[in-house]
Structure formats: C-alpha cells, structure tokens
Design a protein around this motif. Structure first.
Motif, PDB file in Angstrom:
ATOM      1  N   PRO A 233      19.872 126.215  87.163  1.00 43.47           N
ATOM      2  CA  PRO A 233      20.711 126.712  88.263  1.00 43.47           C
ATOM      3  C   PRO A 233      21.243 125.560  89.116  1.00 43.47           C
ATOM      4  O   PRO A 233      20.653 124.479  89.177  1.00 43.47           O
ATOM      5  CB  PRO A 233      19.739 127.579  89.076  1.00 43.47           C
ATOM      6  CG  PRO A 233      18.601 127.866  88.157  1.00 43.47           C
ATOM      7  CD  PRO A 233      18.482 126.686  87.262  1.00 43.47           C
ATOM      8  N   GLY A 234      22.364 125.824  89.769  1.00 45.73           N
ATOM      9  CA  GLY A 234      22.921 124.823  90.660  1.00 45.73           C
ATOM     10  C   GLY A 234      24.293 125.233  91.142  1.00 45.73           C
ATOM     11  O   GLY A 234      24.844 126.253  90.731  1.00 45.73           O
ATOM     12  N   THR A 235      24.854 124.426  92.024  1.00 41.67           N
ATOM     13  CA  THR A 235      26.167 124.699  92.602  1.00 41.67           C
ATOM     14  C   THR A 235      27.253 123.994  91.809  1.00 41.67           C
ATOM     15  O   THR A 235      27.115 122.829  91.428  1.00 41.67           O
ATOM     16  CB  THR A 235      26.209 124.234  94.068  1.00 41.67           C
ATOM     17  OG1 THR A 235      25.223 124.962  94.816  1.00 41.67           O
ATOM     18  CG2 THR A 235      27.578 124.491  94.685  1.00 41.67           C
ATOM     19  N   VAL A 236      28.338 124.720  91.576  1.00 42.83           N
ATOM     20  CA  VAL A 236      29.511 124.175  90.890  1.00 42.83           C
ATOM     21  C   VAL A 236      30.691 124.230  91.856  1.00 42.83           C
ATOM     22  O   VAL A 236      30.864 125.218  92.570  1.00 42.83           O
ATOM     23  CB  VAL A 236      29.822 124.985  89.616  1.00 42.83           C
ATOM     24  CG1 VAL A 236      31.115 124.509  88.973  1.00 42.83           C
ATOM     25  CG2 VAL A 236      28.673 124.892  88.635  1.00 42.83           C
ATOM     26  N   ARG A 237      31.512 123.185  91.851  1.00 45.06           N
ATOM     27  CA  ARG A 237      32.675 123.130  92.730  1.00 45.06           C
ATOM     28  C   ARG A 237      33.929 122.824  91.928  1.00 45.06           C
ATOM     29  O   ARG A 237      33.862 122.190  90.865  1.00 45.06           O
ATOM     30  CB  ARG A 237      32.471 122.055  93.804  1.00 45.06           C
ATOM     31  CG  ARG A 237      31.322 122.350  94.760  1.00 45.06           C
ATOM     32  CD  ARG A 237      31.135 121.226  95.771  1.00 45.06           C
ATOM     33  NE  ARG A 237      30.120 121.560  96.766  1.00 45.06           N
ATOM     34  CZ  ARG A 237      28.803 121.373  96.572  1.00 45.06           C
ATOM     35  NH1 ARG A 237      28.366 120.828  95.431  1.00 45.06           N
ATOM     36  NH2 ARG A 237      27.944 121.712  97.511  1.00 45.06           N
ATOM     37  N   VAL A 238      35.064 123.277  92.448  1.00 44.66           N
ATOM     38  CA  VAL A 238      36.342 122.895  91.867  1.00 44.66           C
ATOM     39  C   VAL A 238      36.434 121.369  91.891  1.00 44.66           C
ATOM     40  O   VAL A 238      36.132 120.725  92.901  1.00 44.66           O
ATOM     41  CB  VAL A 238      37.507 123.535  92.641  1.00 44.66           C
ATOM     42  CG1 VAL A 238      38.840 122.957  92.204  1.00 44.66           C
ATOM     43  CG2 VAL A 238      37.496 125.047  92.448  1.00 44.66           C
ATOM     44  N   GLY A 239      36.835 120.786  90.781  1.00 48.87           N
ATOM     45  CA  GLY A 239      36.912 119.336  90.652  1.00 48.87           C
ATOM     46  C   GLY A 239      35.739 118.738  89.901  1.00 48.87           C
ATOM     47  O   GLY A 239      35.818 117.581  89.454  1.00 48.87           O
TER      48      GLY A 239
ATOM     49  N   GLU B  96      33.649 126.974  95.535  1.00 50.69           N
ATOM     50  CA  GLU B  96      32.365 126.600  94.948  1.00 50.69           C
ATOM     51  C   GLU B  96      31.582 127.865  94.654  1.00 50.69           C
ATOM     52  O   GLU B  96      31.842 128.924  95.224  1.00 50.69           O
ATOM     53  CB  GLU B  96      31.563 125.678  95.865  1.00 50.69           C
ATOM     54  CG  GLU B  96      31.128 126.305  97.174  1.00 50.69           C
ATOM     55  CD  GLU B  96      30.275 125.345  97.995  1.00 50.69           C
ATOM     56  OE1 GLU B  96      29.139 125.730  98.352  1.00 50.69           O
ATOM     57  OE2 GLU B  96      30.739 124.218  98.271  1.00 50.69           O
ATOM     58  N   ALA B  97      30.632 127.745  93.739  1.00 49.39           N
ATOM     59  CA  ALA B  97      29.845 128.909  93.338  1.00 49.39           C
ATOM     60  C   ALA B  97      28.450 128.468  92.952  1.00 49.39           C
ATOM     61  O   ALA B  97      28.254 127.394  92.377  1.00 49.39           O
ATOM     62  CB  ALA B  97      30.503 129.617  92.160  1.00 49.39           C
ATOM     63  N   ALA B  98      27.486 129.316  93.288  1.00 54.85           N
ATOM     64  CA  ALA B  98      26.110 129.100  92.855  1.00 54.85           C
ATOM     65  C   ALA B  98      25.914 129.773  91.501  1.00 54.85           C
ATOM     66  O   ALA B  98      26.196 130.958  91.336  1.00 54.85           O
ATOM     67  CB  ALA B  98      25.140 129.671  93.878  1.00 54.85           C
ATOM     68  N   LEU B  99      25.450 129.012  90.518  1.00 55.30           N
ATOM     69  CA  LEU B  99      25.150 129.547  89.199  1.00 55.30           C
ATOM     70  C   LEU B  99      23.654 129.745  89.066  1.00 55.30           C
ATOM     71  O   LEU B  99      22.860 128.836  89.355  1.00 55.30           O
ATOM     72  CB  LEU B  99      25.640 128.609  88.092  1.00 55.30           C
ATOM     73  CG  LEU B  99      27.061 128.826  87.570  1.00 55.30           C
ATOM     74  CD1 LEU B  99      28.068 128.637  88.683  1.00 55.30           C
ATOM     75  CD2 LEU B  99      27.356 127.910  86.402  1.00 55.30           C
ATOM     76  N   GLY B 100      23.264 130.950  88.644  1.00 52.22           N
ATOM     77  CA  GLY B 100      21.858 131.268  88.462  1.00 52.22           C
ATOM     78  C   GLY B 100      21.640 132.039  87.178  1.00 52.22           C
ATOM     79  O   GLY B 100      22.505 132.094  86.301  1.00 52.22           O
ATOM     80  N   GLU B 101      20.498 132.667  87.081  1.00 53.03           N
ATOM     81  CA  GLU B 101      20.092 133.345  85.847  1.00 53.03           C
ATOM     82  C   GLU B 101      21.111 134.373  85.373  1.00 53.03           C
ATOM     83  O   GLU B 101      21.313 134.568  84.169  1.00 53.03           O
ATOM     84  CB  GLU B 101      18.744 134.027  86.071  1.00 53.03           C
ATOM     85  CG  GLU B 101      18.215 134.776  84.865  1.00 53.03           C
ATOM     86  CD  GLU B 101      16.904 135.477  85.151  1.00 53.03           C
ATOM     87  OE1 GLU B 101      16.409 136.182  84.256  1.00 53.03           O
ATOM     88  OE2 GLU B 101      16.387 135.335  86.282  1.00 53.03           O
ATOM     89  N   LEU B 102      21.784 135.046  86.320  1.00 55.73           N
ATOM     90  CA  LEU B 102      22.716 136.113  85.963  1.00 55.73           C
ATOM     91  C   LEU B 102      24.173 135.643  85.936  1.00 55.73           C
ATOM     92  O   LEU B 102      25.084 136.459  85.819  1.00 55.73           O
ATOM     93  CB  LEU B 102      22.573 137.273  86.949  1.00 55.73           C
ATOM     94  CG  LEU B 102      21.189 137.932  86.999  1.00 55.73           C
ATOM     95  CD1 LEU B 102      21.144 138.993  88.080  1.00 55.73           C
ATOM     96  CD2 LEU B 102      20.816 138.510  85.648  1.00 55.73           C
ATOM     97  N   GLY B 103      24.385 134.340  86.026  1.00 54.13           N
ATOM     98  CA  GLY B 103      25.734 133.802  86.056  1.00 54.13           C
ATOM     99  C   GLY B 103      26.115 133.395  87.467  1.00 54.13           C
ATOM    100  O   GLY B 103      25.261 133.010  88.281  1.00 54.13           O
ATOM    101  N   ILE B 104      27.411 133.465  87.778  1.00 52.14           N
ATOM    102  CA  ILE B 104      27.854 133.159  89.139  1.00 52.14           C
ATOM    103  C   ILE B 104      27.271 134.188  90.100  1.00 52.14           C
ATOM    104  O   ILE B 104      27.312 135.393  89.841  1.00 52.14           O
ATOM    105  CB  ILE B 104      29.391 133.144  89.221  1.00 52.14           C
ATOM    106  CG1 ILE B 104      29.927 131.857  88.573  1.00 52.14           C
ATOM    107  CG2 ILE B 104      29.881 133.241  90.660  1.00 52.14           C
ATOM    108  CD1 ILE B 104      31.423 131.694  88.668  1.00 52.14           C
ATOM    109  N   GLU B 105      26.715 133.708  91.205  1.00 49.52           N
ATOM    110  CA  GLU B 105      26.114 134.609  92.183  1.00 49.52           C
ATOM    111  C   GLU B 105      27.130 135.661  92.634  1.00 49.52           C
ATOM    112  O   GLU B 105      28.235 135.335  93.064  1.00 49.52           O
ATOM    113  CB  GLU B 105      25.618 133.812  93.397  1.00 49.52           C
ATOM    114  CG  GLU B 105      24.904 134.643  94.436  1.00 49.52           C
ATOM    115  CD  GLU B 105      24.380 133.813  95.589  1.00 49.52           C
ATOM    116  OE1 GLU B 105      24.287 134.338  96.710  1.00 49.52           O
ATOM    117  OE2 GLU B 105      24.081 132.618  95.369  1.00 49.52           O
ATOM    118  N   GLY B 106      26.751 136.936  92.490  1.00 54.51           N
ATOM    119  CA  GLY B 106      27.624 138.031  92.901  1.00 54.51           C
ATOM    120  C   GLY B 106      28.588 138.506  91.840  1.00 54.51           C
ATOM    121  O   GLY B 106      29.315 139.476  92.055  1.00 54.51           O
ATOM    122  N   ASP B 107      28.600 137.865  90.667  1.00 51.02           N
ATOM    123  CA  ASP B 107      29.556 138.232  89.624  1.00 51.02           C
ATOM    124  C   ASP B 107      29.093 139.472  88.864  1.00 51.02           C
ATOM    125  O   ASP B 107      27.973 139.511  88.364  1.00 51.02           O
ATOM    126  CB  ASP B 107      29.724 137.074  88.642  1.00 51.02           C
ATOM    127  CG  ASP B 107      30.829 137.305  87.628  1.00 51.02           C
ATOM    128  OD1 ASP B 107      31.930 137.712  88.043  1.00 51.02           O
ATOM    129  OD2 ASP B 107      30.592 137.083  86.430  1.00 51.02           O
TER     130      ASP B 107
END
Length: 240
Positions: free
Chosen positions: A224-230, A21-32
């Motif tokens: 923004p929000g959380t995305v998960r596999v599936g 899972e990944a948090a998506l925010g203003e800069l894309g995936i968090e930490g990307d």
C-alpha cells in the motif's frame, strides 16, 4: 512511463472523480467502487451495460460515504429517488452490505439481442468485475484518441507499453502493484457519456481487431501507499 491521471469511481458504472493523489490499498484506490446500485426485482447489480443512462449520473465521496448526483444536477436523497430515475425499484448498497454480486453482460455485442444476455459473478470486496484487477493501468497511446472516460481506468500513463507490465511487480509512487492480467472489454466502452461522448460500436470492434479484445492491464496492490500525478512507474522483479 508516468502517471498523467488518477480516477476513482465511488459507485459502479457512474461517473467518478479525477484525483491529484490517491491512496492504494488492498481493495485498490481508496473509495473506488465501494458502492453499487442493485435491482431489487432481479437481484442483479446494475451497470451501464444494461442501463446506459447510469453513465449520465455521477458519484462523489463524502465524509459519510457517497452521494449520487443525477443527470439533472440534483442529489439523490434516497433509494426512492434512484428508483424514480431508473424506472424500477433499486437500492444503493455498500460492499459490506452485499455478498452475492451478479451482473449481466451480452455475448452479442453488435445487436445486444435479448437472448444473448447472461449473468456473471463479480469480485468480492469492492465492486470490481474481477478480483485480479482492483487497479487498472492504461496509456493515452492505447486509447487512440478516445476520451479517457470511455475506459474507466484508475491510472492513466503517458507512454505506451502497459501490456509489458503483466507478470511484474510495478512501483507507482509509494505503492507496488502486482500486474497480473490484461483487461477484457465489453459493450461499456461503446456507451454514450456526458460532454458529447456518443454511442460508438466501432470502439469495441477496434479493440478486438487491434488488441485481441483487451485494453489496459490490471492487478492488485501488494504494497500500500500513496500515488500522485507525475509519479513514475518502475517495473520491479517478475512475479513468481
């Protein structure tokens, strides 16, 4: 269309992290792409276009930021270790430390002749090539049997048709991405990588022949929000 893989690349042009899972925010995936390696002599940000060996190191997120694992399995302790590995004075820098983001790319993708290399300016914020593609989406069908890692997409989906997402708001899990552009491809996709991925110039030739030079679509996070596999991708209203 559902998410089958999620990827974060903490350091530009190094191997990344596969996520559930990944948090998506203003800069894309968090930490990307929050870090990049810079050549202290030229000022250019280094990528595997110019330094293909970068794809044989990896980066992983830590509570304090990021660490780089070199091809021999050791963790680079500092910039001196990175410089010794790359054979030139370099420095790992966070996005907050760098204002000018200039990289190199060859116009001649067949021979990569010295005279064909020229500079381009990357995005502000995270170290993306384009400010309009802070999240990228690619289907397994479009990869045509090539390894996922060749294309360094953030979101991999199981059904073809991602090109049709351009111009729409797309809900992925709890996030919404405004998909605005096809992603143009360069010599990066031809480079060798670990686990037997060999140099293959036919990959880029095929992308130009069959997809007009683009592969994947990109956009920016509007909600923004959380995305998960599936998670399913749901196309919402057209962008205005």
């Amino acid at each position: 269309m559902r998410v089958t893989e999620l990827w974060r690349f903490p350091v530009k042009s190094l191997q990344g992290e596969r996520l559930d899972e990944a948090a998506l925010g203003e800069l894309g995936i968090e930490g990307d792409r929050r870090y990049a390696i810079f050549d202290l002599g030229t000022g250019f940000g280094l990528t595997a276009r110019r330094e293909p060996q970068m794809l044989f190191a990896s980066a992983r997120t830590t509570p304090d930021g990021v660490e780089v694992v070199l091809p021999d399995g050791s963790v680079a302790a500092d910039d001196a270790a990175l410089s010794a590995w790359l054979g030139r004075p370099v420095a790992l820098r966070s996005m907050a430390e760098v204002e000018e983001r200039r990289y190199e790319n060859p116009d001649d993708t067949e021979t990569e002749a010295a005279a064909s290399w020229g500079p381009f300016t990357g995005a502000g914020g995270a170290f993306h090539d384009s400010a309009g593609a802070t999240v990228t989406v690619l289907s397994t069908a479009s990869m045509d049997g090539e390894p996922t890692r060749r294309f360094r997409a953030n979101v991999v989906v199981d059904e073809a048709g991602e090109d049709g997402l351009v111009g729409h708001a797309v809900r992925i899990g709890a996030a919404t991405v405004a998909v605005t552009t096809p992603v143009p491809r360069c010599v990066m996709v031809t480079r060798a990588q670990p686990d037997g991925i060999e140099v293959d110039r036919e990959v880029l030739r095929g992308i130009h022949r069959e997809h007009g030079g683009n592969l994947a679509v990109g956009g920016s996070v509007s909600v923004p929000g959380t995305v998960r596999v599936g998670d399913e991708l749901v196309t919402a209203e057209p962008l205005t």
